[in-house]
Design a protein around this motif. Structure first.
Motif: not given
Length: 193
Positions: A155-164
């Motif tokens: 979840a954090a990985w996806a959020a970090s990528i989404y937020m760049k």
């Protein structure tokens, strides 16, 4: 829905993940920490110290005008200071080996992250490191709750990528740091017998 990645990143900051680990270990077996003092000190050094950077950034002349990067740098300073103080307290006070393993693993993770960032100019994700470390330690100490870390990290990985905020390589490197730190701690313990 657009706020979800931000919420995920806030809820998965390293100090909150450390708090989750400490609480799981404490409620599973309070004797793990030897006594309540060692549990409280672990909360202070691994949770409170790193969190202090966020409210104190606005009062720091060196970091207050640097936005997110300043916040990240100051958080790193406070976190590593907490880890050093934790190790120092474990050496001064009679501390269970398990607690010392936690402090040293955290400190080594910080040292490895500094080496990657300063020497190799590679920004390994402290966020990923702060998620993987506590859950890896839970697994190391025999708690199945550690496996929840895979979901939290995803979840954090996806959020970090989404937020760049990070690249895949930065997240992967950050996630590998605790493995290296704990492997080193385990090797030293095995050598000491």
């Amino acid at each position: 829905m657009k706020k979800l990645p931000y919420i995920i990143r806030v809820l998965t900051v390293a100090p909150l993940m450390a708090l989750a680990m400490l609480l799981i270990l404490y409620f599973r077996d309070p004797a793990f920490f030897g006594n309540t003092l060692h549990f409280a000190l672990a909360v202070v050094f691994l949770v409170v110290f790193p969190l202090l950077a966020y409210p104190l950034q606005r009062f720091s002349p060196k970091y207050k005008d640097k936005g997110r990067e300043g916040q990240r740098a100051l958080a790193f300073v406070f976190a590593v200071t907490g880890y050093v103080l934790g190790c120092a307290s474990a050496l001064i006070l009679p501390t269970p080996t398990n607690v010392l393993i936690i402090y040293v693993s955290y400190l080594l993770s910080g040292v490895i992250a500094i080496a990657l960032n300063r020497l190799l100019h590679f920004k390994a994700s402290g966020h990923a490191c702060g998620i993987v470390g506590p859950f890896l330690l839970l697994v190391y100490f025999g708690s199945a709750a550690g496996f929840i870390g895979f979901l939290v990290l995803a979840a954090a990985w996806a959020a970090s990528i989404y937020m760049k905020r990070h690249t895949h390589a930065q997240l992967a490197a950050g996630g590998l740091i605790p493995f290296a730190a704990l492997a080193l701690v385990a090797a030293v313990l095995a050598a000491l017998g």
